[in-house]
Motif scaffolding. Structure first.
Motif, PDB file in Angstrom:
ATOM      1  N   LEU A 229       0.829  -1.199   0.000  1.00  8.30           N
ATOM      2  CA  LEU A 229       0.000   0.000   0.000  1.00  8.30           C
ATOM      3  C   LEU A 229       0.867   1.254   0.000  1.00  8.30           C
ATOM      4  CD1 LEU A 229      -2.778  -0.979   2.584  1.00  8.30           C
ATOM      5  CD2 LEU A 229      -2.856  -1.162   0.091  1.00  8.30           C
ATOM      6  N   GLN A 230       0.360   2.294  -0.659  1.00  5.07           N
ATOM      7  CA  GLN A 230       1.023   3.594  -0.696  1.00  5.07           C
ATOM      8  C   GLN A 230       0.310   4.564   0.244  1.00  5.07           C
ATOM      9  OE1 GLN A 230       3.855   3.778  -2.582  1.00  5.07           O
ATOM     10  NE2 GLN A 230       3.422   1.597  -2.962  1.00  5.07           N
ATOM     11  N   PHE A 231       0.987   5.646   0.572  1.00  2.00           N
ATOM     12  CA  PHE A 231       0.395   6.631   1.478  1.00  2.00           C
ATOM     13  C   PHE A 231      -0.959   7.115   0.956  1.00  2.00           C
ATOM     14  CE2 PHE A 231      -0.177  11.135   2.700  1.00  2.00           C
ATOM     15  CZ  PHE A 231      -0.301  10.969   4.081  1.00  2.00           C
ATOM     16  N   GLU A 232      -1.062   7.337  -0.354  1.00  3.69           N
ATOM     17  CA  GLU A 232      -2.299   7.841  -0.938  1.00  3.69           C
ATOM     18  C   GLU A 232      -3.450   6.843  -0.790  1.00  3.69           C
ATOM     19  OE1 GLU A 232       0.669   7.812  -2.408  1.00  3.69           O
ATOM     20  OE2 GLU A 232       1.094   9.972  -2.228  1.00  3.69           O
ATOM     21  N   ASP A 233      -3.104   5.568  -0.642  1.00  3.69           N
ATOM     22  CA  ASP A 233      -4.144   4.548  -0.486  1.00  3.69           C
ATOM     23  C   ASP A 233      -4.928   4.734   0.811  1.00  3.69           C
ATOM     24  OD1 ASP A 233      -3.611   3.135  -2.859  1.00  3.69           O
ATOM     25  OD2 ASP A 233      -1.990   2.014  -1.908  1.00  3.69           O
ATOM     26  N   MET A 234      -4.304   5.315   1.815  1.00  3.67           N
ATOM     27  CA  MET A 234      -4.944   5.420   3.126  1.00  3.67           C
ATOM     28  C   MET A 234      -6.222   6.273   3.060  1.00  3.67           C
ATOM     29  SD  MET A 234      -3.069   3.575   5.191  1.00  3.67           S
ATOM     30  CE  MET A 234      -2.926   2.475   3.777  1.00  3.67           C
ATOM     31  N   THR A 265      -8.134   2.930   9.655  1.00  6.75           N
ATOM     32  CA  THR A 265      -7.266   3.379   8.568  1.00  6.75           C
ATOM     33  C   THR A 265      -6.266   4.412   9.078  1.00  6.75           C
ATOM     34  OG1 THR A 265      -9.191   3.077   7.138  1.00  6.75           O
ATOM     35  CG2 THR A 265      -7.269   4.131   6.172  1.00  6.75           C
ATOM     36  N   LEU A 266      -6.711   5.264   9.989  1.00  2.32           N
ATOM     37  CA  LEU A 266      -5.802   6.239  10.593  1.00  2.32           C
ATOM     38  C   LEU A 266      -4.676   5.531  11.330  1.00  2.32           C
ATOM     39  CD1 LEU A 266      -5.022   9.128  11.448  1.00  2.32           C
ATOM     40  CD2 LEU A 266      -6.648   8.906  13.344  1.00  2.32           C
ATOM     41  N   LEU A 267      -5.010   4.495  12.066  1.00  2.00           N
ATOM     42  CA  LEU A 267      -3.990   3.737  12.792  1.00  2.00           C
ATOM     43  C   LEU A 267      -2.937   3.181  11.836  1.00  2.00           C
ATOM     44  CD1 LEU A 267      -4.490   1.112  15.586  1.00  2.00           C
ATOM     45  CD2 LEU A 267      -3.155   0.513  13.582  1.00  2.00           C
ATOM     46  N   TYR A 268      -3.380   2.558  10.745  1.00  2.00           N
ATOM     47  CA  TYR A 268      -2.427   1.962   9.797  1.00  2.00           C
ATOM     48  C   TYR A 268      -1.611   3.020   9.069  1.00  2.00           C
ATOM     49  CZ  TYR A 268      -3.990  -2.817  10.457  1.00  2.00           C
ATOM     50  OH  TYR A 268      -4.242  -4.056  10.999  1.00  2.00           O
ATOM     51  N   SER A 269      -2.226   4.168   8.793  1.00  4.20           N
ATOM     52  CA  SER A 269      -1.477   5.242   8.148  1.00  4.20           C
ATOM     53  C   SER A 269      -0.340   5.722   9.050  1.00  4.20           C
ATOM     54  CB  SER A 269      -2.410   6.407   7.817  1.00  4.20           C
ATOM     55  OG  SER A 269      -1.729   7.428   7.116  1.00  4.20           O
ATOM     56  N   LEU A 270      -0.635   5.883  10.342  1.00  6.08           N
ATOM     57  CA  LEU A 270       0.389   6.320  11.294  1.00  6.08           C
ATOM     58  C   LEU A 270       1.452   5.240  11.491  1.00  6.08           C
ATOM     59  CD1 LEU A 270      -1.927   8.020  13.945  1.00  6.08           C
ATOM     60  CD2 LEU A 270      -0.478   9.155  12.238  1.00  6.08           C
ATOM     61  N   ALA A 271       1.004   3.972  11.513  1.00  9.48           N
ATOM     62  CA  ALA A 271       1.952   2.878  11.732  1.00  9.48           C
ATOM     63  C   ALA A 271       2.853   2.655  10.526  1.00  9.48           C
ATOM     64  CB  ALA A 271       1.186   1.593  12.055  1.00  9.48           C
ATOM     65  N   MET A 272       2.315   2.792   9.330  1.00  7.25           N
ATOM     66  CA  MET A 272       3.064   2.476   8.120  1.00  7.25           C
ATOM     67  C   MET A 272       3.855   3.674   7.582  1.00  7.25           C
ATOM     68  SD  MET A 272       0.099   0.223   6.206  1.00  7.25           S
ATOM     69  CE  MET A 272       1.052  -0.031   4.708  1.00  7.25           C
ATOM     70  N   PHE A 273       3.295   4.886   7.767  1.00 11.37           N
ATOM     71  CA  PHE A 273       3.911   6.062   7.129  1.00 11.37           C
ATOM     72  C   PHE A 273       4.242   7.182   8.119  1.00 11.37           C
ATOM     73  CE2 PHE A 273       0.975   4.016   4.108  1.00 11.37           C
ATOM     74  CZ  PHE A 273       1.886   3.621   3.135  1.00 11.37           C
ATOM     75  N   LEU A 280      -8.125  12.246   6.048  1.00 13.86           N
ATOM     76  CA  LEU A 280      -8.271  10.990   6.788  1.00 13.86           C
ATOM     77  C   LEU A 280      -8.501  11.262   8.262  1.00 13.86           C
ATOM     78  CD1 LEU A 280      -8.219   7.961   7.172  1.00 13.86           C
ATOM     79  CD2 LEU A 280      -5.715   8.037   7.081  1.00 13.86           C
ATOM     80  N   GLN A 281      -7.784  12.225   8.813  1.00 16.90           N
ATOM     81  CA  GLN A 281      -7.976  12.556  10.221  1.00 16.90           C
ATOM     82  C   GLN A 281      -9.402  13.048  10.467  1.00 16.90           C
ATOM     83  OE1 GLN A 281      -4.995  13.523  12.691  1.00 16.90           O
ATOM     84  NE2 GLN A 281      -3.350  13.810  11.231  1.00 16.90           N
ATOM     85  N   GLN A 282      -9.960  13.769   9.491  1.00 18.89           N
ATOM     86  CA  GLN A 282     -11.342  14.223   9.627  1.00 18.89           C
ATOM     87  C   GLN A 282     -12.298  13.041   9.558  1.00 18.89           C
ATOM     88  OE1 GLN A 282     -11.261  17.463  11.035  1.00 18.89           O
ATOM     89  NE2 GLN A 282     -13.184  17.466   9.909  1.00 18.89           N
ATOM     90  N   MET A 283     -12.063  12.128   8.622  1.00 20.16           N
ATOM     91  CA  MET A 283     -12.949  10.969   8.483  1.00 20.16           C
ATOM     92  C   MET A 283     -12.885  10.052   9.697  1.00 20.16           C
ATOM     93  SD  MET A 283     -12.769   9.952   4.421  1.00 20.16           S
ATOM     94  CE  MET A 283     -11.014  10.286   4.167  1.00 20.16           C
ATOM     95  N   ALA A 284     -11.750  10.073  10.399  1.00 19.62           N
ATOM     96  CA  ALA A 284     -11.627   9.258  11.613  1.00 19.62           C
ATOM     97  C   ALA A 284     -12.574   9.729  12.709  1.00 19.62           C
ATOM     98  CB  ALA A 284     -10.186   9.271  12.114  1.00 19.62           C
ATOM     99  N   ASN A 285     -13.147  10.926  12.543  1.00 19.40           N
ATOM    100  CA  ASN A 285     -14.115  11.444  13.512  1.00 19.40           C
ATOM    101  C   ASN A 285     -15.546  11.022  13.196  1.00 19.40           C
ATOM    102  OD1 ASN A 285     -12.129  12.911  14.961  1.00 19.40           O
ATOM    103  ND2 ASN A 285     -12.228  14.580  13.473  1.00 19.40           N
ATOM    104  N   THR A 286     -15.739  10.207  12.169  1.00 25.56           N
ATOM    105  CA  THR A 286     -17.080   9.749  11.799  1.00 25.56           C
ATOM    106  C   THR A 286     -17.790   9.144  13.006  1.00 25.56           C
ATOM    107  OG1 THR A 286     -16.375   9.311   9.523  1.00 25.56           O
ATOM    108  CG2 THR A 286     -18.381   8.206  10.285  1.00 25.56           C
TER     109      THR A 286
END
Length: 351
Positions: A229-234, A265-273, A280-286
């Protein structure tokens, strides 16, 4: 085709917008060159706020002019238009005359327009049209008398009312368009570290509730791209996940089970990149109506796509920390799938 009226008006709470309203609006639209919809209520009704009402009307009647307000929206619109003397929306129990004068003010002052027909399914429409005529002709004596057109007063064509739908929207879903009913579907979000039984529980819960569940798109993409996965995929994963919820929500029955959320997805973005896109941070507030956290009291099953036990511990601790930091109530479930299902059902009984 010539129209009977130049500009028509329908005023309603639309709490919620049901097929009786839609019938009235469709009939009025056929009779008028232009139609204006005004929606307000005071107090507001749960799950029927002005943003929801605007969304329902926009999806059902995108080409019809709409004014959906509460006091805050009205104040903002008046300030934008330079209107200094801003009235408050009348209470639902206020005298009919107050409501009629208020609508006349909305038309003349806020919207700078008039109408020559008002459509209702009630007897009060005659008095409403008379007051509007008086308001408009005081402004311009040359304006025509406002005509009242009464449609389906006995609710024969569409036998429903807003009160009836509000009492039980699920029993009356046949009278709601799918995008309106979706607003009354509660979303259950399942979270949990890798190999915590989340997907198994999601499927079992959906089956028990006789509804639908939303699979985890991030896992599907991970498998399809062989973990590359690439950063943009997150951000794209989160967008696709929420789009799937929006797609399945109107088809669900009372509950929609969501196997993960953009928080994962936020967790994996922070862990991977070591970073995450603002979107994404906004969507994590859903927001979800219920959050279920699956415990890691079952063995880690390594299927070739999962990380090690240390990451699993980190992931679970991160969920707990995030849920507490965000002040989000959640239920931690343990045991086998039957035990977890029982725990969830007990939790949902209180919702």
């Amino acid at each position: 085709m010539s129209k009977s009226f130049q500009r028509g008006l329908i005023v309603g709470k639309f709490c919620p917008l049901h097929k009786g309203h839609e019938y009235l609006i469709a009939q009025a639209s056929e009779a008028c060159a232009d139609l204006l919809l005004i929606s307000y209520t005071k107090p507001e009704f749960p799950l029927c706020g002005p943003l929801e009402r605007e969304r329902w009307l926009a999806l059902s009647f995108p080409h019809i002019q709409r004014l959906v307000i509460d006091d805050a929206i009205l104040q903002r619109l008046c300030i934008e238009r330079g209107i200094a003397d801003i009235p408050e929306i009348p209470h639902n129990d206020a005298a009919e005359e107050m409501h009629r004068q208020f609508v006349g003010w909305l038309c003349l002052v806020l919207l700078e327009t008039t109408v020559d027909a008002v459509f209702t399914s009630e007897d009060y429409g005659d008095g409403f049209a008379a007051v509007l005529t008086q308001c408009f002709q005081q402004h311009d004596p040359g304006l025509p008398v406002v005509t009242h057109i009464k449609l389906d007063q006995q609710r024969i064509t569409v036998p429903v009312s807003g009160t009836r739908v509000r009492l039980d929207p699920h029993a009356n879903r046949a009278f709601l368009s799918a995008h309106v009913y979706a607003s009354f579907v509660k979303k259950i979000c399942l979270l949990g570290a890798e190999s915590s039984g989340k997907t198994t529980l999601a499927a079992a819960l959906a089956q028990h509730l006789q509804t639908l569940w939303v699979p985890e798109y991030g896992r599907e993409l991970w498998v399809a791209k062989e973990g590359k996965l690439q950063f943009e995929d997150m951000e794209a994963i989160a967008v696709r996940q929420l789009a799937s919820e929006d797609h399945l929500g109107p088809q669900a029955d009372q509950w929609l089970v969501c196997d993960t959320s953009p928080l994962t997805t936020l967790l994996y973005s922070l862990a991977m990149f070591q970073r995450a896109a603002d979107a994404l941070q906004q969507m994590a507030n859903t927001q979800y109506d219920c959050i279920i956290l699956c415990d890691i009291d079952i063995p880690l099953i390594q299927d070739g796509t999962r990380q090690d036990h240390a990451f699993r511990l980190h992931q679970q601790a991160w969920y707990v920390q995030q849920l507490r930091q965000r002040a989000l109530p959640y239920l931690l479930v343990r045991g086998n799938v039957e035990e977890r299902l029982s725990q969830v059902m007990g939790y949902l009984a209180g919702k």
